[in-house]
Scaffold this active site. Structure first.
Site, PDB file in Angstrom:
ATOM      1  N   CYS A 112       0.813  -1.234   0.000  1.00 26.55           N
ATOM      2  CA  CYS A 112       0.000   0.000   0.000  1.00 26.55           C
ATOM      3  C   CYS A 112       0.836   1.268   0.000  1.00 26.55           C
ATOM      4  CB  CYS A 112      -0.939   0.001   1.194  1.00 26.55           C
ATOM      5  SG  CYS A 112      -1.823  -1.525   1.370  1.00 26.55           S
ATOM      6  N   HIS A 237      -3.538   6.936   2.962  1.00 23.57           N
ATOM      7  CA  HIS A 237      -3.941   5.641   2.415  1.00 23.57           C
ATOM      8  C   HIS A 237      -5.349   5.329   2.923  1.00 23.57           C
ATOM      9  CE1 HIS A 237      -4.209   1.597   1.208  1.00 23.57           C
ATOM     10  NE2 HIS A 237      -3.875   1.052   2.351  1.00 23.57           N
ATOM     11  N   ASN A 267     -10.536  -0.238   0.339  1.00 29.99           N
ATOM     12  CA  ASN A 267      -9.075  -0.168   0.338  1.00 29.99           C
ATOM     13  C   ASN A 267      -8.541  -0.756  -0.970  1.00 29.99           C
ATOM     14  OD1 ASN A 267      -6.338  -0.649   0.695  1.00 29.99           O
ATOM     15  ND2 ASN A 267      -6.553  -1.467   2.776  1.00 29.99           N
TER      16      ASN A 267
HETATM   17  N1  ACO Z   1     -18.533  -8.344  10.127  1.00 21.87           N
HETATM   18  C1  ACO Z   1     -18.912  -8.567  11.394  1.00 21.87           C
HETATM   19  N2  ACO Z   1     -18.050  -8.852  12.389  1.00 21.87           N
HETATM   20  C2  ACO Z   1     -16.751  -8.905  12.069  1.00 21.87           C
HETATM   21  C3  ACO Z   1     -16.280  -8.678  10.764  1.00 21.87           C
HETATM   22  C4  ACO Z   1     -17.240  -8.391   9.778  1.00 21.87           C
HETATM   23  N3  ACO Z   1     -16.906  -8.148   8.494  1.00 21.87           N
HETATM   24  N4  ACO Z   1     -14.946  -8.802  10.763  1.00 21.87           N
HETATM   25  C5  ACO Z   1     -14.565  -9.085  12.027  1.00 21.87           C
HETATM   26  N5  ACO Z   1     -15.646  -9.162  12.817  1.00 21.87           N
HETATM   27  C6  ACO Z   1     -15.716  -9.437  14.243  1.00 21.87           C
HETATM   28  C7  ACO Z   1     -14.503 -10.171  14.747  1.00 21.87           C
HETATM   29  O1  ACO Z   1     -14.641 -11.547  14.489  1.00 21.87           O
HETATM   30  C8  ACO Z   1     -14.511  -9.822  16.200  1.00 21.87           C
HETATM   31  O2  ACO Z   1     -15.397 -10.662  16.852  1.00 21.87           O
HETATM   32  P1  ACO Z   1     -15.023 -11.294  18.284  1.00 21.87           P
HETATM   33  O3  ACO Z   1     -14.844 -10.103  19.182  1.00 21.87           O
HETATM   34  O4  ACO Z   1     -16.225 -12.125  18.590  1.00 21.87           O
HETATM   35  O5  ACO Z   1     -13.767 -12.055  18.063  1.00 21.87           O
HETATM   36  C9  ACO Z   1     -15.094  -8.408  16.226  1.00 21.87           C
HETATM   37  O6  ACO Z   1     -15.727  -8.221  14.959  1.00 21.87           O
HETATM   38  C10 ACO Z   1     -14.067  -7.325  16.436  1.00 21.87           C
HETATM   39  O7  ACO Z   1     -12.934  -7.585  15.626  1.00 21.87           O
HETATM   40  P2  ACO Z   1     -11.690  -6.630  15.627  1.00 21.87           P
HETATM   41  O8  ACO Z   1     -10.641  -7.207  14.760  1.00 21.87           O
HETATM   42  O9  ACO Z   1     -11.330  -6.210  16.999  1.00 21.87           O
HETATM   43  O10 ACO Z   1     -12.314  -5.327  14.916  1.00 21.87           O
HETATM   44  P3  ACO Z   1     -11.622  -3.976  14.715  1.00 21.87           P
HETATM   45  O11 ACO Z   1     -12.418  -2.899  15.327  1.00 21.87           O
HETATM   46  O12 ACO Z   1     -10.147  -4.005  14.995  1.00 21.87           O
HETATM   47  O13 ACO Z   1     -11.760  -3.781  13.122  1.00 21.87           O
HETATM   48  C11 ACO Z   1     -10.474  -3.993  11.118  1.00 21.87           C
HETATM   49  C12 ACO Z   1     -11.175  -4.727  12.242  1.00 21.87           C
HETATM   50  C13 ACO Z   1     -11.500  -3.171  10.390  1.00 21.87           C
HETATM   51  C14 ACO Z   1      -9.850  -5.010  10.194  1.00 21.87           C
HETATM   52  C15 ACO Z   1      -9.406  -3.068  11.739  1.00 21.87           C
HETATM   53  O14 ACO Z   1      -8.626  -3.780  12.645  1.00 21.87           O
HETATM   54  C16 ACO Z   1      -8.509  -2.466  10.705  1.00 21.87           C
HETATM   55  O15 ACO Z   1      -8.939  -1.678   9.883  1.00 21.87           O
HETATM   56  N6  ACO Z   1      -7.214  -2.767  10.781  1.00 21.87           N
HETATM   57  C17 ACO Z   1      -6.251  -2.168   9.869  1.00 21.87           C
HETATM   58  C18 ACO Z   1      -6.338  -2.806   8.557  1.00 21.87           C
HETATM   59  C19 ACO Z   1      -5.526  -2.027   7.584  1.00 21.87           C
HETATM   60  O16 ACO Z   1      -5.287  -0.841   7.739  1.00 21.87           O
HETATM   61  N7  ACO Z   1      -5.036  -2.640   6.553  1.00 21.87           N
HETATM   62  C20 ACO Z   1      -4.277  -1.836   5.623  1.00 21.87           C
HETATM   63  C21 ACO Z   1      -3.196  -2.530   5.095  1.00 21.87           C
HETATM   64  S1  ACO Z   1      -3.761  -3.807   4.078  1.00 21.87           S
HETATM   65  C22 ACO Z   1      -3.672  -3.242   2.559  1.00 21.87           C
HETATM   66  O17 ACO Z   1      -3.854  -2.072   2.378  1.00 21.87           O
HETATM   67  C23 ACO Z   1      -3.496  -4.213   1.441  1.00 21.87           C
END
Ligand code: ACO
Length: 312
Positions: A112, A237, A267
């Site tokens: 990215c 990003h 993304n």
């Molecule tokens: N729908 C419903 N529930 C979901 C989903 C979904 N799509 N995805 C995850 N959950 C659940 C999880 O299973 C978890 O459940 P649990 O508590 O029972 O285990 C709960 O939601 C919370 O999960 P978290 O991972 O804590 O959620 P978070 O608030 O951290 O959000 C996310 C997840 C959106 C992926 C976040 O961590 C994020 O954006 N991280 C950064 C990702 C990023 O920036 N990537 C960029 C580089 S990648 C690239 O660009 C190629």
């Protein structure tokens, strides 16, 4: 010599995948996706459109905006983690299709942050007088490495391309400062597995990004001799609205001064910054003389930021 972007372009596939569509595919909800990520819909390329096709459309758009012909391009740099094939490179495919007969061509792999790496590389070749025009493209067909049964990742990504033609600009314009960085010890948080699927530890990437993006943005703006309040437009990003908001708030800039194409595109990895940039230029959000900051982070882990005075 001052080096900048002479023109930008982008391409987004027509096919829209909404959060409501995803509700039918995995156990998720529009409410979860919107509140946790800011994404409302994303574009998914159909089978007949591969990475090089999207790169071609974005490149044509940028060449036209820059008023530079393909024969005048000296180097093509394509940032992608989803090439049509490992070789030949997407940049070589483009070189042929654009008719960029004198251009050298290579792909860049910095996930990215790749568009940042590409632009900074292009700047070095132009500043040293080796090349006059460099075409830089960020393009991804992430849909082909997405595990469509994994709700943790499949709601996040989309396909698209963004491009820029680089060259000499008038004094005081163009790239003012940059930072590129890498920390390979974080590689385990975001990688492609043996099934070719993208695997991500979202929480770890989140923690890294929320610190790195504002740090890098502050660093380049200070190195360029300006202050946070001088920023006219921020292009982070487009990975998660909460990460972007954290950066915006730390920089103390208003909502209308930050690109938020994540809402409709999701993304797009290395395509996200050049797509948002090209859209902002076309929509008149970026004007001649504006001070803009672009900042990205991604798998590697990698990061990069550029402070730029817009215009030719
Ligand atoms: N729908 C419903 N529930 C979901 C989903 C979904 N799509 N995805 C995850 N959950 C659940 C999880 O299973 C978890 O459940 P649990 O508590 O029972 O285990 C709960 O939601 C919370 O999960 P978290 O991972 O804590 O959620 P978070 O608030 O951290 O959000 C996310 C997840 C959106 C992926 C976040 O961590 C994020 O954006 N991280 C950064 C990702 C990023 O920036 N990537 C960029 C580089 S990648 C690239 O660009 C190629």
């Amino acid at each position: 010599m001052d080096v900048g972007l002479l023109g930008t372009g982008h391409y987004a596939p027509e096919n829209v995948l909404t959060n409501a569509d995803l509700e039918k595919m995995v156990d998720t909800s529009d409410e979860w996706i919107t509140s946790r990520t800011g994404i409302e819909e994303r574009r998914i390329a159909t089978d007949d459109i591969d990475t090089s096709d999207m790169a071609y459309y974005a490149a044509k758009d940028a060449l036209e905006e820059a008023n530079v012909s393909a024969e005048d391009i000296d180097l093509i740099l394509v940032s992608t983690v989803t090439p049509d094939t490992p070789f030949p490179s997407v940049s070589c495919m483009l070189q042929e299709r654009l008719g960029a007969t004198k251009a050298a061509a290579m792909d860049v792999s910095a996930a990215c942050a790749g568009f940042m790496y590409g632009v900074v590389t292009g700047q070095q070749f132009i500043q040293t007088g080796v090349y006059k025009h460099v075409l830089v493209i960020g393009v991804e067909k992430l849909s082909k490495i997405t595990d469509w049964s994994d709700r943790n990742t499949c709601v996040l990504f989309g396909d698209g391309a963004g491009a820029a033609v680089m060259g000499e600009v008038s004094e005081g314009k163009g790239i003012l400062s940059f930072e590129l960085g890498a920390n390979g010890s974080g590689g385990e948080h975001l990688y492609q597995n043996d099934k070719n699927h993208l695997i991500m530890n979202g929480r770890e990437v989140f923690k890294f990004a929320v610190r790195q993006m504002p740090d890098s943005a502050v660093k380049v703006i200070e190195e360029s001799g300006y202050k946070k309040e001088d920023i006219d437009y921020l292009i982070p990003h487009q990975a998660n609205i909460r990460i972007m908001e954290a950066a915006r708030q730390r920089l103390g800039i208003s909502e209308d001064k930050m690109a938020t194409s994540i809402k409709k595109y999701g993304n797009n990895s290395s395509a996200s910054i050049p797509m948002a940039l090209s859209e902002a230029v076309k929509n008149g959000k970026i004007e001649d003389g504006d001070l803009i900051v672009m900042v990205g982070f991604g798998a590697g882990l990698t990061w990069g930021a550029i402070a730029l005075r817009w215009g030719r």
